[in-house]
Design a protein around this motif. Structure first.
Motif, mmCIF file in Angstrom:
data_model
loop_
_atom_site.group_PDB
_atom_site.id
_atom_site.type_symbol
_atom_site.label_atom_id
_atom_site.label_comp_id
_atom_site.label_asym_id
_atom_site.label_seq_id
_atom_site.Cartn_x
_atom_site.Cartn_y
_atom_site.Cartn_z
ATOM 1 N N ASP A 68 7.871 -1.837 -36.345
ATOM 2 C CA ASP A 68 9.091 -1.675 -37.133
ATOM 3 C C ASP A 68 9.604 -0.244 -36.999
ATOM 4 N N HIS A 69 10.927 -0.087 -36.863
ATOM 5 C CA HIS A 69 11.539 1.234 -36.760
ATOM 6 C C HIS A 69 12.694 1.332 -37.747
ATOM 7 N N GLN A 70 12.679 2.407 -38.549
ATOM 8 C CA GLN A 70 13.763 2.668 -39.483
ATOM 9 C C GLN A 70 14.813 3.510 -38.766
ATOM 10 N N ILE A 71 16.010 2.966 -38.590
ATOM 11 C CA ILE A 71 17.050 3.640 -37.821
ATOM 12 C C ILE A 71 18.170 4.060 -38.783
ATOM 13 N N VAL A 72 18.602 5.314 -38.636
ATOM 14 C CA VAL A 72 19.646 5.889 -39.491
ATOM 15 C C VAL A 72 20.842 6.218 -38.613
ATOM 16 N N ILE A 73 22.031 5.708 -38.987
ATOM 17 C CA ILE A 73 23.251 5.934 -38.207
ATOM 18 C C ILE A 73 24.223 6.717 -39.094
ATOM 19 N N SER A 74 24.666 7.896 -38.628
ATOM 20 C CA SER A 74 25.552 8.715 -39.449
ATOM 21 C C SER A 74 26.651 9.320 -38.591
ATOM 22 N N HIS A 75 27.763 9.623 -39.239
ATOM 23 C CA HIS A 75 28.901 10.255 -38.576
ATOM 24 C C HIS A 75 29.712 10.951 -39.664
ATOM 25 N N ILE A 76 30.179 12.156 -39.344
ATOM 26 C CA ILE A 76 30.974 12.892 -40.314
ATOM 27 C C ILE A 76 32.200 12.070 -40.726
ATOM 28 N N GLY A 77 32.380 11.904 -42.046
ATOM 29 C CA GLY A 77 33.526 11.167 -42.562
ATOM 30 C C GLY A 77 33.282 9.687 -42.758
ATOM 31 N N TYR A 78 32.029 9.208 -42.447
ATOM 32 C CA TYR A 78 31.706 7.788 -42.585
ATOM 33 C C TYR A 78 30.423 7.643 -43.400
ATOM 34 N N GLN A 79 30.287 6.472 -44.022
ATOM 35 C CA GLN A 79 29.091 6.201 -44.802
ATOM 36 C C GLN A 79 27.885 5.993 -43.883
ATOM 37 N N THR A 80 26.779 6.637 -44.232
ATOM 38 C CA THR A 80 25.556 6.502 -43.451
ATOM 39 C C THR A 80 24.932 5.126 -43.670
ATOM 40 N N GLN A 81 24.428 4.525 -42.575
ATOM 41 C CA GLN A 81 23.749 3.231 -42.668
ATOM 42 C C GLN A 81 22.291 3.368 -42.234
ATOM 43 N N GLN A 82 21.442 2.548 -42.821
ATOM 44 C CA GLN A 82 20.034 2.479 -42.425
ATOM 45 C C GLN A 82 19.680 1.019 -42.133
ATOM 46 N N LYS A 83 18.919 0.816 -41.063
ATOM 47 C CA LYS A 83 18.499 -0.534 -40.693
ATOM 48 C C LYS A 83 17.056 -0.495 -40.230
ATOM 49 N N THR A 84 16.346 -1.591 -40.445
ATOM 50 C CA THR A 84 14.989 -1.740 -39.928
ATOM 51 C C THR A 84 15.034 -2.667 -38.715
ATOM 52 N N ILE A 85 14.574 -2.169 -37.573
ATOM 53 C CA ILE A 85 14.574 -2.930 -36.325
ATOM 54 C C ILE A 85 13.127 -3.176 -35.909
ATOM 55 N N THR A 86 12.796 -4.399 -35.585
ATOM 56 C CA THR A 86 11.443 -4.747 -35.153
ATOM 57 C C THR A 86 11.440 -5.010 -33.654
ATOM 58 N N LEU A 87 10.635 -4.253 -32.936
ATOM 59 C CA LEU A 87 10.475 -4.452 -31.493
ATOM 60 C C LEU A 87 9.183 -5.220 -31.232
ATOM 61 N N LEU A 88 9.275 -6.288 -30.440
ATOM 62 C CA LEU A 88 8.116 -7.109 -30.097
ATOM 63 C C LEU A 88 7.913 -7.080 -28.585
ATOM 64 N N LYS A 89 6.697 -7.349 -28.156
ATOM 65 C CA LYS A 89 6.406 -7.349 -26.719
ATOM 66 C C LYS A 89 7.220 -8.403 -25.983
ATOM 67 N N ASN A 90 7.494 -9.535 -26.649
ATOM 68 C CA ASN A 90 8.274 -10.585 -25.994
ATOM 69 C C ASN A 90 9.779 -10.369 -26.158
ATOM 70 N N GLN A 91 10.152 -9.312 -26.871
ATOM 71 C CA GLN A 91 11.568 -8.943 -27.005
ATOM 72 C C GLN A 91 11.644 -7.408 -27.012
ATOM 73 N N PRO A 92 11.457 -6.782 -25.830
ATOM 74 C CA PRO A 92 11.292 -5.329 -25.767
ATOM 75 C C PRO A 92 12.580 -4.541 -26.001
ATOM 76 N N GLU A 93 13.741 -5.179 -25.924
ATOM 77 C CA GLU A 93 14.988 -4.447 -26.160
ATOM 78 C C GLU A 93 15.841 -5.179 -27.178
ATOM 79 N N ILE A 94 16.300 -4.418 -28.176
ATOM 80 C CA ILE A 94 17.186 -4.952 -29.208
ATOM 81 C C ILE A 94 18.531 -4.249 -29.082
ATOM 82 N N LYS A 95 19.617 -5.029 -29.019
ATOM 83 C CA LYS A 95 20.963 -4.467 -28.989
ATOM 84 C C LYS A 95 21.643 -4.768 -30.323
#
Length: 791
Positions: A68-95
């Motif tokens: 599990d990875h906690q990802i934080v997305i921020s930009h000046i002038g916009y509300q910051t978002q946080q998401k939890t992304i789970t990477l699995l061996k059978n799904q190595p890339e998440i878009k």
């Protein structure tokens, strides 16, 4: 030089390393209308990996673990978002696609990063205090001023801007405290040994600092130096987004301060930065009760302004680098040039005024820095290689004798104002240095740390004026110093990370070659020492709110260049037989944090032996550093912070420290034991700070801010010399001091500009420091800062 060869090998090897992590998180960041946002910051908290979106709003972070990875997305002038992304061996890339909503009260990524790093440091096993410079960089304060607000820390400054400064942490001071910049010893970068801490700290304005970490007692392995009683690490700003910030300030005593800080981040990961500052002060404040010989030949007490204490320093620094590459999180090449001009007004007791003596310094520095998380699986690396040249000029050639009014009242037949020979001394110092810091996460509960620091210093010079006095130019004899410090630590978590243990051992090696003068003959001397240190520390979390810490360190400090090899320009003779200083340091403390208040307390014990003290004698005889005192220190410090309402914050801290001489007469340079058990002189034992800050958001317009603060500093009176000497009515003391500052700052909408007005020492009280040297009275400060960020 074997350490440097190893560093070079590592730098050449790094680009060739192939990484074994396989997970990838990629995606696009847009606004609410679906238009791509370039320059958005993507941050993964548990790995500290980060990147920014390109012109198409696209980002990609590689080499992530399958978890599990906690990802934080921020930009000046916009509300910051946080998401939890789970990477699995059978799904190595998440878009993913992230849509950020507009907000008026923006939050920049630097706040996210700063909070994360600060929390980790506060929760570590060491006794540490943090100063977040961002919170108060609107104020007209110096780096020394910030340090003085920390419990257990005492700043002793002999005058105004750029004057001599001594830092004390829990009773230990001077050379026993080591300073670092981004984990690199400060004397690799600035003229600390040549001019002292005060002028060196003046070369680091608060606006260029992100935070300061004050380590008390046990010093972390990552700080690679022989610190006896504590360390201060100054972390500079390293934003990963475009910005331009300019500040200008004018203060009493004709003081100017200007800073410029700019950075550009390309979507390709190429970064470039430019930093500069300029500081100038006449330091022409009024001194009271200084002696003047009147027309009748009798001493007369007068008030007079300082007339020869001007200080000027400036620096320009550029860097270019790459961030967020598969083979490097960050690699940067830095260049800097700094220049300093410092007039010398008086001797250390302020008894004798000087009218022409001065120091001038220029410093050139080039450095390569490299950082990479998961360089190899679970191995993080941070490396530094640098070269700097420091050129110092000391001028003391006048025969004139000055009084406190700046008048020439006579002439000497020989000698300068400070030295018996007169001096026009130029010294060239070259330093090659390297640092390697490795962290290996063996598993979720165990981490191994290694830190190695090495430096090679060579200094030579010339002084034709002193050569005419002594018959030859002693300064042409070169001095060589090689230092290597290494440390290994292991950090272990127990009971579901409630208890953390940190064990460390350190090894110090020192080789010095120089000279001493015997009967006007130059004799080459050499000193070589290898010493060790060790520490053990624990932290215990009682839930989310309570944290306790216990640490022990057996610390060693090797004699430095001036103590061992002397310095003819300040009339200090060599003493190659000095022993290292040693100390047993114990800290026990804890903290309790609630939603609206927090409290922290810490007790400390120090037992130091072989303390190196300058045995000062009047010229033309040279003074000598010797091992004399053994000292025991007991003390307690604490801090309370209260936020009863969202717009008000109150902070109070205090320190009591009892420093006692434990030396027998045979080790003290005296004929009896009358000083055994006596409190050390010229050392404050009770002091504290207080501050109230009021913040009103949306004061005039939406998202502007008005801040008001009142701060105070208290120091109980203490004896200037030994308390057991002399009659009670004749004893000299540094009187009790209680100084107050107030300030107000208005920040415009979107934080693009700030105007600050401050008054220091508002009641114009007389302020004193080392040996009664007077500090400035009431002063006024106006500061304007503007910030332009990429939107």
């Amino acid at each position: 030089m074997q350490y440097i060869s190893y560093f070079i090998f590592v730098f050449l090897l790094i680009p060739q390393v192939s990484l074994s992590q396989e997970g990838v998180i990629s995606g696009t960041v847009t606004n609410e209308k679906g238009a791509p946002l370039s320059g958005a910051h993507i941050y993964i908290s548990e790995t500290n990996k980060s990147t920014v979106t390109d012109n198409s709003g696209v980002f990609r972070i590689e080499h992530l673990t399958f978890s599990d990875h906690q990802i934080v997305i921020s930009h000046i002038g916009y509300q910051t978002q946080q998401k939890t992304i789970t990477l699995l061996k059978n799904q190595p890339e998440i878009k993913i696609t992230i849509r950020l909503a507009k907000q008026l009260d923006e939050l920049s990524e630097v706040t996210v990063l700063s909070t994360s790093e600060a929390t980790k440091i506060r929760n570590s096993t060491t006794a540490v205090s943090l100063i977040e410079a961002k919170k108060i960089n609107n104020r007209s304060v110096t780096t020394s001023d910030l340090l003085s607000t920390v419990s257990g820390v005492q700043i002793r400054q002999s005058g105004g801007v750029g004057n001599a400064t001594e830092i004390s942490i829990q009773g230990l001071s001077g050379r026993q405290i080591k300073l670092f910049v981004n984990g690199v010893p400060m004397d690799f970068l600035l003229p600390v040994e040549e001019l002292g801490i005060g002028p060196s700290l003046a070369m680091l304005p608060v606006n260029l600092i992100k935070r300061m970490e004050v380590y008390k007692g046990a010093v972390p392995v990552s700080m690679g130096a022989d610190a006896l009683g504590g360390a201060i690490n100054i972390v500079t700003r390293k934003e990963k987004f475009d910005f331009l910030e300019v500040s200008a300030a004018y203060s009493s005593f004709n003081t100017y301060k200007t800073t410029v800080n700019a950075r550009k981040v390309m979507p390709s990961g190429l970064t470039a930065g430019l930093t500069g500052f300029y500081t100038y002060s006449d330091n022409n404040y009024t001194l009271h009760d200084v002696n003047l010989i009147n027309e009748q030949g009798n001493p007369e007490s007068i008030s007079a302004k300082k007339f020869h204490d001007a200080f000027r320093s400036y620096m320009i620094k550029g860097d270019i680098g790459l961030i967020d590459k598969p083979w490097a999180d960050q690699i940067t090449l830095n260049f800097s040039y700094a220049n300093l001009y410092d007039e010398i007004q008086h001797n250390f007791e302020m008894r004798q005024p000087y009218g022409e003596a001065l120091n001038k310094v220029s410093a050139h520095n080039t450095a390569l820095q490299y950082e990479k998380k998961d360089l190899l699986r679970n191995l993080d690396a941070n490396l530094y290689m640098g070269y700097n040249r420091i050129i110092t000029d000391f001028n003391d050639t006048t025969l004139n004798i000055y009084n406190w009014r700046g008048e020439v009242i006579g002439q000497r037949t020989s000698g300068g104002e400070i030295t018996p020979s007169q001096n026009k001394l130029k010294l060239n110092g070259d330093n090659i240095s390297g640092r390697i810091n490795l962290n290996y996460n063996a598993n979720t509960t165990t981490r191994f740390l290694f830190n190695g620091v090495t430096s090679f210093f060579k200094r030579s010079g010339e002084d034709p004026v002193a050569a005419a006095f002594y018959g030859q130019d002693y300064y042409k004899n070169s001095v060589h110093i090689y230092k290597a410090t290494s440390g290994i630590g292991v950090e272990k978590n127990f009971l579901d990370k409630k208890i953390t243990s940190h064990s460390a051992i350190k090894l110090y090696h020192y080789t010095a070659k120089g000279f001493e003068i015997n009967n006007n003959e130059v004799d080459e001397i050499e000193q070589q020492k290898t010493e060790f240190g060790a520490s053990q520390s624990f932290s215990w979390k009682f839930g989310h709110n309570v944290l306790s810490k216990l640490s022990y360190e057996y610390a060693t400090r090797l004699p430095d260049r001036i103590e061992t090899l002397g310095d003819f320009s300040i009339a200090v003779a060599a003493n190659p037989n000095l022993k290292p200083e040693r100390s047993h340091n114990i800290n026990l403390g804890g903290s309790l944090k609630k939603e609206t208040w927090s409290i922290e307390a810490n007790g400390f014990f120090r037992e130091i032996e072989n303390i190196i003290i300058l045995q000062a004698v009047p010229p033309p005889v040279l003074s000598t550093y010797q091992n004399l005192l053994k000292t025991r220190i007991l003390g307690i410090e604490g801090e309370v912070s209260i936020q009863p309402l969202s717009w008000i914050n109150i902070t109070l801290n205090g320190t009591y420290q009892d420093l006692r001489n434990r030396s027998k007469k045979e080790n003290s340079g005296v004929s009896n034991d009358r000083y055994f058990g006596a409190r050390l002189p010229n050392k404050p034992y009770l002091f504290g700070n207080g501050e109230i800050q009021i913040t009103k958001n949306s004061f005039i317009k939406n998202n502007d801010r008005l801040q008001f603060w009142w701060s105070t500093r208290y120091v109980e009176e203490f004896f200037r010399y030994w308390e057991v000497d002399g009659r009670k009515e004749d004893k000299l003391v540094i009187p009790t001091q209680w100084l107050h500052n107030i300030g107000i700052a208005y920040t415009g909408r979107h934080k693009q500009y700030t105007v600050t007005l401050e008054t220091h020492n508002i009641f114009d009280q007389q302020a004193y420091d080392n040996f009664g040297v007077q500090k400035p009275g009431r002063s006024w400060h106006l500061k304007v800062k503007t910030s332009l960020f990429k939107s």
